[in-house]
Enzyme design. Structure first.
Site, PDB file in Angstrom:
ATOM      1  N   CYS A 149     124.817 -53.184  40.308  1.00  0.00           N
ATOM      2  CA  CYS A 149     124.565 -54.195  39.306  1.00  0.00           C
ATOM      3  C   CYS A 149     123.085 -55.170  39.495  1.00  0.00           C
ATOM      4  CB  CYS A 149     125.722 -55.033  39.190  1.00  0.00           C
ATOM      5  SG  CYS A 149     125.417 -56.512  38.016  1.00  0.00           S
ATOM      6  N   LYS A 188     128.644 -46.750  43.911  1.00  0.00           N
ATOM      7  CA  LYS A 188     127.688 -46.655  43.178  1.00  0.00           C
ATOM      8  C   LYS A 188     126.415 -47.353  43.545  1.00  0.00           C
ATOM      9  CE  LYS A 188     126.862 -46.410  38.016  1.00  0.00           C
ATOM     10  NZ  LYS A 188     125.851 -47.304  37.872  1.00  0.00           N
ATOM     11  N   ALA A 275     126.842 -44.292  30.418  1.00  0.00           N
ATOM     12  CA  ALA A 275     127.060 -45.699  30.036  1.00  0.00           C
ATOM     13  C   ALA A 275     126.737 -46.032  28.573  1.00  0.00           C
ATOM     14  CB  ALA A 275     126.206 -46.652  31.044  1.00  0.00           C
ATOM     15  N   GLU A 276     125.596 -46.362  28.459  1.00  0.00           N
ATOM     16  CA  GLU A 276     124.953 -46.991  27.131  1.00  0.00           C
ATOM     17  C   GLU A 276     125.061 -45.913  26.177  1.00  0.00           C
ATOM     18  OE1 GLU A 276     121.253 -48.635  26.789  1.00  0.00           O
ATOM     19  OE2 GLU A 276     122.175 -50.695  27.744  1.00  0.00           O
TER      20      GLU A 276
END
Length: 568
Positions: A149, A188, A275-276
């Site tokens: 993140c 991750k 993801a996106e």
């Protein structure tokens, strides 16, 4: 494939590494962990486009959960992870921690609906992480540690990508779970400045006990307008330099279905994560139907390009919300419109179903039942509006009344969202009719091209290869052309690349970086005998993203995407 239990163990022994990966079906496609956006309903929507055989090859992650809050706060657990049916009444904030024994399966991690599933946590304390992980272990196949993140909240909370300077802490976090948790642990990460540093980072994660490592091919500073492209060469380097038995998931640059295989081939990874791309098109993992087999949900144009219809995806999503979040049957719906169907319903009552009557908004909501906001603590309900804004980004940029209706809608106001669905279905039907009537001319409008510098703009406009990214890494023009579909088709949101964002004013260089580049350009010009004008041109064309500030926060226009939705 060896038989396995629901939590990745074989005959009572916890599996590790490739043996564990094979025990859950060796999934090839992975739905990424996304903050408040990869919740159960969205996972179910993504899975709904796949056949049973294809579903066995799809692994999904929960949204990132905060380990300390999950361990300590009952309310946080209840509002973020619904693994068992909730009791009739909740005792309040001081309620004791739930039993570690599995109860009646409900939504998250339900073996009949939602497997394989990894639960992701952010953490900076091994004991809090272990405490939280033990609570979810009965309901998932593995626990994942978020080390990717890049957002400001992760910097302030000291987690995610902001742990990467503390490799000892990272080792302790993973190793604590590896030694004490009944299910495997995974992690991750993001790439570091060099391939060698990234390799050392990955080796530390694996040595700590991670069974699987997911690598996002972007650095920590690559976010928002500075996202740029993921570097697949780093992932290929890891594949070639880590032990062959290492299970690697690749993440980054996956916008469309065709990118999945390209990523696997380029990186050598075992699986590819989206993801996106998935937020824009939850059917991204599904094989497109063959020409002539589109049915009502998939649209294919005259040029052969196609995609899942927005109204079809919206309908599927609402039906899942009704069936699972509210445990009731969805409303009876007419078949999705295709050209040739009766068009009478489009003009019923002389108005669209989503248009509002005259009168005070409060009274209208009370009359139509829309004022009742249902089960607003459910993550599946809370996530609806952000999902719909992302999914319909291209549609609502044209039909702004739908955008406004969605913006006014309250969380949990299901009747109003059903009306918005009706508005969408009518607009899509009208768009399809007009497309057929004009032979496709109705959607042929000039497409504004990203603003880039001098020769780059001409080079981008003239390229005949719509693959683009390989041949023109400083421009998104070719990618926009490649991904472009009519507004009624689910399609990716293509971010401007950093150089384009700098050119169009979305970001600006800090004073420190400007001074640094001016000095470097002047020194280079002096050494090469160039003029001061040459030095200025060199400075302005620099592709460095260091020291760049995002200026859109103070501008009236919206940013290219809601970058905060996707984490890591």
């Amino acid at each position: 494939m060896a038989p396995s239990t629901a939590n990745g163990s074989l005959a009572g022994a916890k599996l590790h590494g490739r043996a564990f990966y094979e025990s859950i079906g060796s999934p090839k496609f992975v739905l990424a962990p996304m903050v408040d956006q990869s919740e159960f309903a969205w996972r179910m929507l993504t899975r709904s486009f796949l056949t049973p055989a294809e579903n066995a090859k799809l692994l999904a992650y929960t949204p990132m959960l905060h380990a300390r809050l999950y361990e300590e706060t009952a309310k946080y657990r209840e509002s973020h992870f619904e693994a068992t049916r909730p009791p009739e009444s909740h005792p309040g904030a001081t309620s004791p921690a739930p039993s570690l024994e599995p109860s009646v399966p409900f939504l998250d991690g339900n073996p009949a609906l939602d497997r394989p599933l990894f639960v992701q946590f952010c953490a900076n304390d091994p004991e809090h992480l272990l405490g939280a992980a033990r609570l979810v272990a009965p309901y998932c196949d593995a626990v994942d540690l978020n080390l990717g993140c890049p957002q400001g909240i992760a910097r302030r909370g000291h987690y995610g990508a902001f742990l990467q300077e503390d490799q000892e802490l990272i080792y302790n976090l993973i190793n604590t779970l590896h030694k004490n948790l009944p299910v495997p642990v995974t992690a991750k990460i993001r790439i570091l400045e060099t391939k060698e540093d990234t390799l050392a980072y990955a080796k530390n994660v694996l040595a700590a006990g991670a069974s699987i490592i997911t690598v996002h091919g972007r650095r920590r500073e690559q976010k928002g307008h500075m996202t740029g492209l993921a570097d697949w060469e780093y992932l290929r380097y890891l594949r070639e330099n880590l032990p062959k038995e290492t299970v690697i998931f690749a993440n980054g640059n996956v916008l469309q279905h065709g990118d999945l295989e390209m990523c696997l081939e380029a990186t050598g990874a075992d699986a590819v994560m989206s993801a996106e791309g998935n937020l824009s098109d939850p059917g991204i993992f599904a094989e497109p139907p063959a020409p002539g087999q589109e049915g009502r949900e998939y649209w294919r144009g005259i040029d052969g390009k196609g995609g899942w219809r927005i109204d079809a995806v919206f309908r599927r999503y609402m039906d899942i919300i009704h069936r699972h979040a509210f445990q009731r049957e969805p409303p009876t719906r007419r078949p999705l419109f295709v050209v040739g169907d009766d068009e009478g319903w489009l003009v019923e009552d002389g108005k669209e179903g989503g248009q509002e009557e005259e009168g005070p908004a409060r009274k209208k909501r009370k009359r139509d039942g829309g004022g009742k906001n249902e089960k607003c603590t459910s993550p599946n309900v809370i996530g609806m509006r952000p999902h719909l804004f992302h999914l319909m980004r291209h549609l609502i940029s044209i039909h702004t009344d739908i955008r406004d209706a969605l913006a006014r809608c309250h969380v949990g106001d299901i009747p109003t969202i059903e009306k918005i669905l009706d508005m969408v279905e009518r607009r899509v039907a009208q768009g399809l009719i007009e497309y057929e009537r004009t032979g496709g001319e109705s959607i042929k409008t000039p497409e504004p091209e990203p603003k880039v510098e001098g020769d780059l703009a001409a080079e981008s406009a003239g390229t005949g290869d719509v693959g683009g990214r390989d041949h023109d890494p400083e421009s998104s023009v070719a990618t926009v052309k490649k991904c472009k579909r009519p507004w009624w088709v689910a399609q990716p949101i293509v971010r401007p690349l950093p150089k384009e964002a700098l050119a169009n004013g979305s970001i600006s260089l800090s004073k420190k970086e400007k001074r640094k580049q001016e000095e470097a350009a002047a020194a280079a010009a002096h050494a090469d005998g160039h003029t001061e004008v040459d030095a200025i041109d060199q400075r302005q064309s620099s592709s460095s993203v260091e020291g760049i500030k995002d200026t859109t926060a103070n501008m009236g226009k919206p940013a290219a995407t809601t970058s905060g939705l996707v984490c890591g």
